[in-house]
Write a protein that holds these residues in place. Structure first.
Motif, PDB file in Angstrom:
ATOM      1  N   VAL A  90       0.853  -1.194   0.000  1.00 30.52           N
ATOM      2  CA  VAL A  90       0.000   0.000   0.000  1.00 30.52           C
ATOM      3  C   VAL A  90       0.889   1.244   0.000  1.00 30.52           C
ATOM      4  CG1 VAL A  90      -1.943  -1.120   1.126  1.00 30.52           C
ATOM      5  CG2 VAL A  90      -0.164  -0.071   2.520  1.00 30.52           C
ATOM      6  N   GLY A  91       0.271   2.407  -0.163  1.00 27.36           N
ATOM      7  CA  GLY A  91       1.022   3.659  -0.234  1.00 27.36           C
ATOM      8  C   GLY A  91       1.477   4.148   1.128  1.00 27.36           C
ATOM      9  N   GLU A  92       2.335   5.152   1.116  1.00 25.31           N
ATOM     10  CA  GLU A  92       2.932   5.681   2.347  1.00 25.31           C
ATOM     11  C   GLU A  92       1.861   6.247   3.282  1.00 25.31           C
ATOM     12  OE1 GLU A  92       5.893   6.294   5.031  1.00 25.31           O
ATOM     13  OE2 GLU A  92       6.107   5.339   3.062  1.00 25.31           O
ATOM     14  N   GLY A  93       0.894   6.950   2.730  1.00 20.28           N
ATOM     15  CA  GLY A  93      -0.158   7.518   3.568  1.00 20.28           C
ATOM     16  C   GLY A  93      -0.971   6.443   4.268  1.00 20.28           C
ATOM     17  N   LYS A  94      -1.279   5.357   3.554  1.00 25.51           N
ATOM     18  CA  LYS A  94      -2.045   4.264   4.153  1.00 25.51           C
ATOM     19  C   LYS A  94      -1.222   3.553   5.229  1.00 25.51           C
ATOM     20  CE  LYS A  94      -5.541   3.301   3.256  1.00 25.51           C
ATOM     21  NZ  LYS A  94      -6.864   3.614   3.859  1.00 25.51           N
ATOM     22  N   ILE A  95       0.085   3.475   5.025  1.00 27.59           N
ATOM     23  CA  ILE A  95       0.943   2.867   6.059  1.00 27.59           C
ATOM     24  C   ILE A  95       0.859   3.676   7.348  1.00 27.59           C
ATOM     25  CG2 ILE A  95       3.354   2.426   6.706  1.00 27.59           C
ATOM     26  CD1 ILE A  95       3.879   1.600   3.862  1.00 27.59           C
ATOM     27  N   GLN A  96       0.865   5.003   7.224  1.00 25.66           N
ATOM     28  CA  GLN A  96       0.728   5.852   8.406  1.00 25.66           C
ATOM     29  C   GLN A  96      -0.622   5.614   9.085  1.00 25.66           C
ATOM     30  OE1 GLN A  96       2.826   8.296   9.918  1.00 25.66           O
ATOM     31  NE2 GLN A  96       4.340   7.178   8.735  1.00 25.66           N
ATOM     32  N   GLU A  97      -1.659   5.444   8.287  1.00 25.51           N
ATOM     33  CA  GLU A  97      -2.984   5.180   8.854  1.00 25.51           C
ATOM     34  C   GLU A  97      -3.010   3.835   9.574  1.00 25.51           C
ATOM     35  OE1 GLU A  97      -7.642   4.679   7.396  1.00 25.51           O
ATOM     36  OE2 GLU A  97      -6.117   5.410   5.985  1.00 25.51           O
ATOM     37  N   ILE A  98      -2.367   2.830   8.971  1.00 23.28           N
ATOM     38  CA  ILE A  98      -2.309   1.503   9.615  1.00 23.28           C
ATOM     39  C   ILE A  98      -1.551   1.590  10.932  1.00 23.28           C
ATOM     40  CG2 ILE A  98      -1.433  -0.851   9.371  1.00 23.28           C
ATOM     41  CD1 ILE A  98      -1.736  -0.475   6.309  1.00 23.28           C
ATOM     42  N   ALA A  99      -0.405   2.283  10.901  1.00 23.42           N
ATOM     43  CA  ALA A  99       0.401   2.414  12.118  1.00 23.42           C
ATOM     44  C   ALA A  99      -0.358   3.144  13.212  1.00 23.42           C
ATOM     45  CB  ALA A  99       1.712   3.137  11.798  1.00 23.42           C
ATOM     46  N   LEU A 100      -1.084   4.193  12.816  1.00 26.56           N
ATOM     47  CA  LEU A 100      -1.858   4.957  13.797  1.00 26.56           C
ATOM     48  C   LEU A 100      -2.974   4.101  14.385  1.00 26.56           C
ATOM     49  CD1 LEU A 100      -2.398   7.639  15.206  1.00 26.56           C
ATOM     50  CD2 LEU A 100      -3.819   8.299  13.258  1.00 26.56           C
ATOM     51  N   SER A 101      -3.662   3.326  13.541  1.00 28.68           N
ATOM     52  CA  SER A 101      -4.725   2.448  14.031  1.00 28.68           C
ATOM     53  C   SER A 101      -4.167   1.405  14.985  1.00 28.68           C
ATOM     54  CB  SER A 101      -5.427   1.761  12.851  1.00 28.68           C
ATOM     55  OG  SER A 101      -6.131   2.686  12.074  1.00 28.68           O
ATOM     56  N   ALA A 102      -3.027   0.809  14.613  1.00 30.31           N
ATOM     57  CA  ALA A 102      -2.427  -0.200  15.490  1.00 30.31           C
ATOM     58  C   ALA A 102      -2.051   0.399  16.839  1.00 30.31           C
ATOM     59  CB  ALA A 102      -1.198  -0.804  14.816  1.00 30.31           C
ATOM     60  N   GLN A 103      -1.545   1.634  16.817  1.00 25.83           N
ATOM     61  CA  GLN A 103      -1.136   2.285  18.062  1.00 25.83           C
ATOM     62  C   GLN A 103      -2.345   2.659  18.905  1.00 25.83           C
ATOM     63  OE1 GLN A 103       0.570   3.092  20.841  1.00 25.83           O
ATOM     64  NE2 GLN A 103       2.268   3.733  19.563  1.00 25.83           N
ATOM     65  N   THR A 104      -3.335   3.309  18.302  1.00 28.82           N
ATOM     66  CA  THR A 104      -4.459   3.803  19.079  1.00 28.82           C
ATOM     67  C   THR A 104      -5.387   2.693  19.549  1.00 28.82           C
ATOM     68  OG1 THR A 104      -5.728   4.212  17.056  1.00 28.82           O
ATOM     69  CG2 THR A 104      -4.421   6.035  17.926  1.00 28.82           C
TER      70      THR A 104
END
Length: 572
Positions: free
Chosen positions: A262-276
């Motif tokens: 997936v793209g860089e922006g979606k990776i940030q979204e995945i990381a944020l979801s995993a963290q929160t």
């Protein structure tokens, strides 16, 4: 000496974009590493003004990361998003704690922290984010001759969400540097972590359960409905494996990104979801290469697996017989072998003896060779198992007992049907791959003759190749049978896709299976429109309910006709 040199090089590193910077400016940035702040202070006026002066001179934002001892551990040119610490380089901390690091950042305009900066704070679980707005040039402070660069400051930090699943942040209004420098960091952090501990205990997080974020990628090669069916199936797979799905994220792209899917922006979204959400596992709805897994884990900071690994995990849990366990282990090792690469020199051992140069045999090479030896032994045992089952089939053939293999998509109700027809005691559950081991039982037909029914492992869309290879001894029960009973779960919305998937897998087998009989199961759960559609499309199919025992007499009569046709015998 090697370790100290590496540490010195790390402390000397300036992260971010250094293009266009003069040597004197880079030297000024490196000198920031020698600064030390009081442990209880968020920031000091002197350190903030120094950051502001450098940022104003180079006309770029700066970020410094400071631990609770007041040591500067990272200096970067750019925004908090551009200079954030990779997840794998962060210190280990529990779900009820912060990372023990705060970020002091400058910006060249006076505005509240952006969502990107706050997201970076959340991903790193920072103690605090202090944003210093730089005016662009020094000004005379009232009452003295000191030159100041900070126009306004903002303080942001995480807050618990009051029992919900997400973590939120709070941002202070603009305030003066003097006010901010008087705030007690330790009191702030201790108060926040006390709240996080209370929330963590209230949620009673089960440490034995994987908390999962699912990720699906819709490309031009996949239809929308097929994609949604695959995502729903992956949710059921995770549930069958014992995981808890917290969120499903999707992205639509023309092509799969070769490095990260997936793209860089979606990776940030995945990381944020995993963290929160407190997730400890991310599952992708497609096969990932070893390089993609490594890249994703580096960027997201939690373990990443693909669909195949989830299925392998289910098989490992479900295997009961020695043969099943043997085949599952073989599939797992074949899957693991290419994924051992990329661990770096951390697994190396120093070479021994006289005259050696550099690292000797690595632990990675040792592991790879050991796995290859184990795979070779397992393949021999699987071949022996294959030969044993072949002898059993030949014995049954000499006894002139026709065989029918029960095939179908996983969770179609094959084992339940076998239990009802033959009074077998095969384990059944409303799960994907509830049973793996083939079970053969005698069935007395209405005409007085006997056949053998064999329950086989359930099929699934895109069955992983390692499983197909490992379970070849089991799947030979299909190719050697006189006929097939194809059971379909008519209550499933994607029943038609399931039929096609089973047909595709059967067509890929080296030996073409015998004639088949199509039986739609779970008639009691199917919607009327689904029944009408199936009757119109497959007029010769049978419609049964194994649980309610509907249509079983007609099924047994049709099985007798199937075997009579397959064997060319009028006596069956």
């Amino acid at each position: 000496m090697g370790a100290s040199t590496e540490l010195a090089a790390l402390i000397d590193t300036i992260y971010g974009n250094l293009d266009g910077l003069k040597p004197s400016q880079i030297k000024a940035l490196k000198r920031l590493y020698s600064q030390r702040l009081p442990g209880s202070s968020l920031v000091t006026s002197e350190f903030a003004q120094r950051l502001g002066a450098i940022s104003s001179e180079i006309q770029q934002p700066l970020c410094t990361y400071i631990n609770r001892r007041g040591q500067v551990i990272r200096v970067g040119v750019g925004t908090p998003r551009q200079t954030q610490i990779p997840p794998l380089e962060l210190p280990r901390y529990g779900a009820e704690r912060l990372s023990g690091i705060r970020c002091l950042a400058t910006q060249l305009k006076n505005e509240s922290p952006s969502e990107a900066a706050l997201t970076a704070m959340t991903l790193q679980r920072l103690d605090a984010l202090v944003l210093l707005s730089v005016t662009g040039e020094g000004f005379e402070r009232r009452g003295g001759g000191a030159t100041g660069y900070i126009n306004a400051t903002y303080l942001a930090h995480l807050i618990p969400d009051g029992g919900q699943t997400h973590i939120y942040w709070t941002v202070s209004p603009a305030q003066s540097l003097d006010v901010l420098s008087q705030q007690d960091l330790l009191a702030l952090v201790e108060g926040l972590e006390a709240e996080f501990r209370r929330e963590y205990r209230a949620q009673q997080v089960d440490q034995d359960t994987d908390r999962v974020v699912l990720v699906g990628l819709l490309t031009d090669r996949r239809y929308e409905q097929q994609f949604q069916d695959s995502i729903e199936e992956l949710e059921r797979l995770v549930d069958s494996a014992g995981g808890e799905v917290l969120e499903v994220l999707q992205q639509k792209r023309e092509h799969v990104h070769p490095q990260t899917v997936v793209g860089e922006g979606k990776i940030q979204e995945i990381a944020l979801s995993a963290q929160t959400l407190g997730a400890n596992l991310v599952v992708f709805d497609q096969d990932l290469s070893p390089a993609q897994v490594r890249n994703l884990e580096t960027k997201i900071g939690v373990r990443v697996v693909d669909r195949t690994e989830v299925i392998l995990d289910i098989f490992a849990q479900r295997a009961r017989s020695q043969a099943g366990k043997l085949q599952v282990e073989l599939a797992q090792l074949e899957y693991m072998l290419p994924r051992l690469t990329g661990r770096g020199t951390a697994l190396s051992r120093l070479g021994g003896g006289i005259g050696t140069r550099g690292p000797g045999e690595t632990k990675l090479e040792t592991e790879r060779r050991a796995i290859k030896r184990r795979i070779s032994r397992l393949e021999q045992e699987v071949n022996q198992l294959q030969a044993h089952r072949s002898r059993l089939r030949q014995r049954r053939q000499h006894q002139a007992v026709p065989t029918v293999a029960v095939v179908g998509y996983t969770n179609a109700g094959k084992s339940t049907l076998l239990n009802v027809l033959t009074k077998a005691e095969v384990y059944t559950a409303d799960q994907l791959f509830a049973t793996l081991d083939p079970t053969t039982r005698r069935l007395l037909l209405p005409n007085g003759h006997t056949i053998l029914l064999t329950d086989t492992v359930g099929f699934i869309h895109e069955l992983p190749p390692p499983l197909v290879n490992a379970f070849r001894a089991t799947l030979e029960e299909v190719t050697e049978a006189d006929g097939l009973l194809h059971v379909v779960d008519l209550s499933h919305p994607a029943w038609l896709t399931h039929i096609e998937s089973v047909k595709d897998l059967l067509s890929d087998m080296e030996v073409t299976p015998g004639p088949s009989l199509l039986a739609f199961n779970k008639l009691d759960e199917a919607a009327p429109e689904q029944i009408e559609q199936a009757q119109a499309r497959f007029p010769n199919a049978l419609f049964i309910s194994a649980v309610e025992r509907q249509g079983l007499e007609q099924l047994c009569e049709s099985l007798a006709q199937l075997v009579r046709y397959a064997t060319g015998s009028s006596g069956v």
